[in-house]
Scaffold this motif. Structure first.
Motif, mmCIF file in Angstrom:
data_model
loop_
_atom_site.group_PDB
_atom_site.id
_atom_site.type_symbol
_atom_site.label_atom_id
_atom_site.label_comp_id
_atom_site.label_asym_id
_atom_site.label_seq_id
_atom_site.Cartn_x
_atom_site.Cartn_y
_atom_site.Cartn_z
ATOM 1 N N ARG A 148 8.914 27.488 67.808
ATOM 2 C CA ARG A 148 9.774 27.713 66.621
ATOM 3 C C ARG A 148 10.486 26.679 66.163
ATOM 4 O O ARG A 148 10.345 26.804 65.117
ATOM 5 C CB ARG A 148 10.092 28.689 67.183
ATOM 6 C CG ARG A 148 12.202 29.433 66.413
ATOM 7 C CD ARG A 148 12.577 30.296 66.819
ATOM 8 N NE ARG A 148 11.754 31.218 66.305
ATOM 9 C CZ ARG A 148 12.142 32.969 66.987
ATOM 10 N NH1 ARG A 148 12.788 32.972 67.758
ATOM 11 N NH2 ARG A 148 11.643 33.903 65.967
ATOM 12 N N TYR A 195 8.348 32.813 55.128
ATOM 13 C CA TYR A 195 7.879 33.527 57.049
ATOM 14 C C TYR A 195 7.442 34.383 56.319
ATOM 15 O O TYR A 195 7.361 36.104 57.178
ATOM 16 C CB TYR A 195 9.011 33.812 57.868
ATOM 17 C CG TYR A 195 9.332 31.982 58.500
ATOM 18 C CD1 TYR A 195 8.932 31.606 59.402
ATOM 19 C CD2 TYR A 195 10.282 31.464 57.467
ATOM 20 C CE1 TYR A 195 8.950 30.105 60.026
ATOM 21 C CE2 TYR A 195 10.891 30.505 58.485
ATOM 22 C CZ TYR A 195 10.077 29.815 59.602
ATOM 23 O OH TYR A 195 10.597 28.483 59.500
ATOM 24 N N ALA A 242 10.434 25.454 62.147
ATOM 25 C CA ALA A 242 11.436 25.177 61.698
ATOM 26 C C ALA A 242 11.246 24.022 60.702
ATOM 27 O O ALA A 242 11.888 23.980 59.155
ATOM 28 C CB ALA A 242 13.190 25.705 62.224
ATOM 29 N N TYR A 283 3.626 27.302 61.871
ATOM 30 C CA TYR A 283 4.533 28.223 60.575
ATOM 31 C C TYR A 283 3.545 29.662 60.930
ATOM 32 O O TYR A 283 4.309 31.081 60.503
ATOM 33 C CB TYR A 283 4.439 27.541 58.774
ATOM 34 C CG TYR A 283 4.692 28.559 58.492
ATOM 35 C CD1 TYR A 283 5.852 29.187 58.174
ATOM 36 C CD2 TYR A 283 4.108 29.393 57.553
ATOM 37 C CE1 TYR A 283 6.583 29.627 57.122
ATOM 38 C CE2 TYR A 283 3.920 30.813 56.772
ATOM 39 C CZ TYR A 283 5.650 30.629 56.128
ATOM 40 O OH TYR A 283 6.415 30.959 55.459
ATOM 41 N N GLU A 326 4.524 31.525 64.385
ATOM 42 C CA GLU A 326 5.962 32.094 63.563
ATOM 43 C C GLU A 326 5.958 33.314 62.398
ATOM 44 O O GLU A 326 6.539 34.044 62.598
ATOM 45 C CB GLU A 326 7.070 31.085 63.806
ATOM 46 C CG GLU A 326 8.578 31.243 62.936
ATOM 47 C CD GLU A 326 8.460 31.995 64.475
ATOM 48 O OE1 GLU A 326 10.278 32.430 64.703
ATOM 49 O OE2 GLU A 326 8.795 31.492 65.366
#
Length: 143
Positions: free
Chosen positions: A16, A35, A20, A70, A73
């Motif tokens: 995570r 996202y 980010a 990514y 996520e």
């Protein structure tokens, strides 16, 4: 004081934060990585750009890991997945240390999916299509 679990390095726990940090770096260039499921088309475009730019797999490794984190996520936020550390058999099979577990218990390897897209460049390895055809998604959007 940290629990025993918090002291043990965890690839899943780091994903995570890795996603980010990657988004923070690339969105400075105004890339729409928000996202959303639609942003996975941008991921496909970025991977295709790396291929067309002649990046070899070793040089592309960092961006590909960032893109894989990514994608994972997005699965966490939009499909109800959770990051998990792969066990020894899963690490051997997937070639990665972490992935995601869907609400129905299925395990997926978003980093491997990104590497496959880079290796083949084929539309059959589209990350947006992967999400849209993904089994085990939650029906609701997870914020």
């Amino acid at each position: 004081m940290a629990t025993a679990e918090e002291r043990v390095p965890s690839a899943a726990r780091d994903m995570r934060a890795h996603a980010a940090a990657f988004v923070a770096r690339v969105t400075r260039n105004r890339l729409p990585l928000d996202y959303s499921v639609a942003s996975l088309r941008v991921v496909d475009f970025l991977i295709d750009g790396l291929r067309k730019g002649g990046a070899d797999p070793e040089r592309a490794r960092g961006p590909l890991v960032g893109l894989g984190a990514y994608v994972g996520e997005v699965l966490v936020r939009r499909a109800g997945a959770v990051w998990v550390d792969f066990d020894a058999d899963q690490r051997a099979y997937f070639g990665q240390t972490a992935g995601v577990r869907m609400p129905d218990g299925r395990v997926w390897n978003p980093l491997g999916k990104v590497h496959n897209r880079f290796a083949t460049g084929g539309t059959e390895d589209s990350l947006q299509t992967f999400y849209l055809t993904l089994h085990g998604r939650a029906r609701r959007v997870v914020a």
